[in-house]
Design a protein around this motif. Structure first.
Motif, PDB file in Angstrom:
ATOM      1  N   ARG A 174       0.689  -1.210   0.054  1.00  0.00           N
ATOM      2  CA  ARG A 174      -0.051  -0.050   0.036  1.00  0.00           C
ATOM      3  C   ARG A 174       0.887   1.111  -0.052  1.00  0.00           C
ATOM      4  NH1 ARG A 174      -5.040  -0.907   4.127  1.00  0.00           N
ATOM      5  NH2 ARG A 174      -5.679  -3.006   3.511  1.00  0.00           N
ATOM      6  N   PHE A 175       0.136   2.341  -0.285  1.00  0.00           N
ATOM      7  CA  PHE A 175       0.741   3.866  -0.408  1.00  0.00           C
ATOM      8  C   PHE A 175       0.370   4.449   0.948  1.00  0.00           C
ATOM      9  CE2 PHE A 175       1.200   2.522  -4.599  1.00  0.00           C
ATOM     10  CZ  PHE A 175       2.417   3.020  -4.972  1.00  0.00           C
ATOM     11  N   ALA A 176       1.278   5.383   1.314  1.00  0.00           N
ATOM     12  CA  ALA A 176       0.646   6.220   2.611  1.00  0.00           C
ATOM     13  C   ALA A 176      -0.583   6.730   2.582  1.00  0.00           C
ATOM     14  CB  ALA A 176       1.884   7.202   2.729  1.00  0.00           C
ATOM     15  N   HIS A 177      -0.945   7.387   1.467  1.00  0.00           N
ATOM     16  CA  HIS A 177      -2.409   8.005   1.344  1.00  0.00           C
ATOM     17  C   HIS A 177      -3.533   6.863   1.738  1.00  0.00           C
ATOM     18  CE1 HIS A 177      -2.247   6.315  -2.984  1.00  0.00           C
ATOM     19  NE2 HIS A 177      -3.409   6.239  -2.717  1.00  0.00           N
ATOM     20  N   GLU A 178      -3.250   5.636   1.609  1.00  0.00           N
ATOM     21  CA  GLU A 178      -4.358   4.515   1.917  1.00  0.00           C
ATOM     22  C   GLU A 178      -4.358   4.308   3.439  1.00  0.00           C
ATOM     23  OE1 GLU A 178      -4.500   1.307  -1.051  1.00  0.00           O
ATOM     24  OE2 GLU A 178      -2.291   2.084  -1.521  1.00  0.00           O
ATOM     25  N   LEU A 179      -3.516   5.062   4.384  1.00  0.00           N
ATOM     26  CA  LEU A 179      -3.645   4.623   5.562  1.00  0.00           C
ATOM     27  C   LEU A 179      -3.924   5.929   6.463  1.00  0.00           C
ATOM     28  CD1 LEU A 179      -0.086   3.080   5.858  1.00  0.00           C
ATOM     29  CD2 LEU A 179      -2.197   1.937   5.449  1.00  0.00           C
ATOM     30  N   SER A 180      -4.552   5.563   7.713  1.00  0.00           N
ATOM     31  CA  SER A 180      -4.947   6.555   8.619  1.00  0.00           C
ATOM     32  C   SER A 180      -3.750   7.354   9.133  1.00  0.00           C
ATOM     33  CB  SER A 180      -5.866   5.962   9.671  1.00  0.00           C
ATOM     34  OG  SER A 180      -5.080   5.255  10.361  1.00  0.00           O
ATOM     35  N   GLY A 181      -3.981   8.470   9.895  1.00  0.00           N
ATOM     36  CA  GLY A 181      -2.785   9.158  10.483  1.00  0.00           C
ATOM     37  C   GLY A 181      -2.025   8.129  11.556  1.00  0.00           C
ATOM     38  N   GLY A 182      -2.956   7.393  12.324  1.00  0.00           N
ATOM     39  CA  GLY A 182      -2.329   6.578  13.515  1.00  0.00           C
ATOM     40  C   GLY A 182      -1.497   5.453  12.848  1.00  0.00           C
ATOM     41  N   GLN A 183      -2.007   4.896  11.529  1.00  0.00           N
ATOM     42  CA  GLN A 183      -1.478   3.813  10.866  1.00  0.00           C
ATOM     43  C   GLN A 183      -0.042   4.422  10.274  1.00  0.00           C
ATOM     44  OE1 GLN A 183      -4.445   2.837   8.355  1.00  0.00           O
ATOM     45  NE2 GLN A 183      -5.323   1.163   9.719  1.00  0.00           N
ATOM     46  N   ARG A 184      -0.050   5.615   9.829  1.00  0.00           N
ATOM     47  CA  ARG A 184       1.162   6.195   9.255  1.00  0.00           C
ATOM     48  C   ARG A 184       2.027   6.579  10.241  1.00  0.00           C
ATOM     49  NH1 ARG A 184      -0.782  10.951   4.553  1.00  0.00           N
ATOM     50  NH2 ARG A 184      -2.745   9.588   3.944  1.00  0.00           N
ATOM     51  N   GLN A 185       1.630   6.882  11.399  1.00  0.00           N
ATOM     52  CA  GLN A 185       2.747   7.223  12.395  1.00  0.00           C
ATOM     53  C   GLN A 185       3.283   5.803  12.949  1.00  0.00           C
ATOM     54  OE1 GLN A 185       4.780   9.562  12.915  1.00  0.00           O
ATOM     55  NE2 GLN A 185       3.779  10.786  14.244  1.00  0.00           N
ATOM     56  N   ARG A 186       2.643   4.835  13.067  1.00  0.00           N
ATOM     57  CA  ARG A 186       3.025   3.516  13.173  1.00  0.00           C
ATOM     58  C   ARG A 186       4.174   3.099  12.246  1.00  0.00           C
ATOM     59  NH1 ARG A 186       0.272  -0.203  16.642  1.00  0.00           N
ATOM     60  NH2 ARG A 186      -1.447   0.827  17.724  1.00  0.00           N
ATOM     61  N   ILE A 187       4.075   3.455  11.013  1.00  0.00           N
ATOM     62  CA  ILE A 187       4.799   3.160  10.036  1.00  0.00           C
ATOM     63  C   ILE A 187       6.228   3.927  10.209  1.00  0.00           C
ATOM     64  CG2 ILE A 187       5.339   3.435   7.523  1.00  0.00           C
ATOM     65  CD1 ILE A 187       3.710   1.000   8.335  1.00  0.00           C
ATOM     66  N   ALA A 188       5.955   5.292  10.510  1.00  0.00           N
ATOM     67  CA  ALA A 188       7.028   6.155  11.031  1.00  0.00           C
ATOM     68  C   ALA A 188       7.982   5.768  11.892  1.00  0.00           C
ATOM     69  CB  ALA A 188       6.700   7.524  11.223  1.00  0.00           C
TER      70      ALA A 188
END
Length: 347
Positions: A167-181
């Motif tokens: 997946r790409f970052a735009h497909e994730l929520s804010g919390g999921q993106r921060q988990r990826i970070a």
């Protein structure tokens, strides 16, 4: 000069300063004054002669109002910007003068989590590519299969399904993106993580999840944190020690329990009084008068004196030096030194 790696702190900051020049060229610095052409250079004094230590396993929280220099300190420690003065020692070695390839070994040890997960992830890269990039950069001999296995393992550790790697970052929520970070920071197995307000852009319901994840990662990987925040309720839950900044200068340094139970600096007292509480017996909120001075033209003496009801002539002429108290806290305040704070029943 090197420090003792065995007994010394993991990070030691000594007299750190940062100035951002406003006049970029010679012509910009020319000014007319009293009919004469003079040259004046202006600068933002973001960080002003601060010193502190971070021990292994600590979670040091740096707090203060917006513009007090918190993020600048974080970026200097992470090696993203160079200090204007002072020293930064990591694991006994001085690192503030390192440049280019000399920084590579340090990059694996110190990682950073940025404030905005919507801006810190590359929108053109999949999650798998995002996690594999630092691994490939620091381990060029690692095979493609090993890269994928490591990325999948890190994703599992932060509660993300490895199947999301496509997946790409735009497909994730804010919390999921921060988990990826957070996962991206963990891919190279760092010792020290600089977190610059990592939950401020998230919903309140998600903030606790990310904080708990960071605490779990600290225990699992033996991490040390420098955590930048303006939310004192987060500090009480997360930090082991607190550094209070005002206009680029340190007001108070104390362990979390001491700071919340017995704040000493007038500015710290005002900050704590603004924390929302459910108790009805809390004293009234302290309202500071006046405006924060500009960091371009710093006031003489104590930087907090223009808003402090305890300021006197000494505060206007002499900058307070850090003073260690019996409980281990360090306070830079003439009123505390002269035992005048208790005369004002604030908290």
């Amino acid at each position: 000069m090197s420090l003792d790696k065995e007994n010394g702190p993991l990070l030691r900051v000594k007299g750190l300063e940062k100035r951002f020049n406003l006049d970029q060229g010679f012509l910009e610095s020319l000014k007319f004054s009293s009919g004469k052409l003079t040259r004046e250079t202006r600068a933002v004094h973001a960080v002003n002669n601060i010193s502190f230590d971070v021990d292994r396993g600590d979670a040091i929280c740096v707090v203060g109002e917006s513009g007090c220099g918190k993020s600048t300190v974080a970026r200097m420690v992470a090696g993203l910007i160079a200090p204007s003065g002072g020293e930064i020692h990591y694991d006994g070695e001085r690192i503030d003068g390192l440049r280019g390839k000399d920084l590579l070994p340090l990059r694996k040890k110190i990682q950073m989590i940025f404030q905005n997960p919507y801006a810190s992830l590359n929108p053109r890269m999949t999650i798998g590519q995002t996690l594999a990039e630092p691994l490939r950069y620091h381990n060029p001999s690692m095979s493609k299969g090993a890269l994928q296995d490591k990325a999948a393992a890190v994703m599992k550790s932060v509660g993300i399904d490895p199947a999301w790697g496509a997946r790409f970052a735009h497909e994730l929520s804010g919390g999921q993106r921060q988990r990826i970070a957070i996962a991206r920071a963990l891919t190279v197995d760092p010792e020290f993580i600089v977190a610059d307000e990592p939950i401020s852009a998230l919903d309140v319901s998600i903030q606790a999840q990310v904080l708990n994840l960071m605490l779990e990662m600290q225990e699992a990987h033996g991490l040390t944190y420098l955590f930048i925040t303006h939310d004192l309720s987060v500090v009480e839950h997360f930090g082991t020690k607190v550094i209070v900044l005002y206009l680029g200068s340190i007001c108070e340094v104390a362990d979390t329990q001491t700071l919340f139970s017995n704040p000493k600096h007038p500015y710290t007292k005002a900050l704590l009084s603004a924390v929302p509480q459910l108790k009805d017996d809390r004293s009234n909120h302290i309202r500071l008068k006046g405006e924060i001075p500009t960091p371009i033209n710093l006031p003489s003496g104590c930087p907090f004196r223009s808003r402090c009801p305890l300021s006197d002539a000494r505060c206007a002429s002499e900058k307070p030096m850090p003073l260690q108290k019996d409980d281990g806290s360090v306070v830079a305040c003439h009123a505390v030194e002269e035992e005048r704070v208790d005369a004002l029943n604030w908290v």
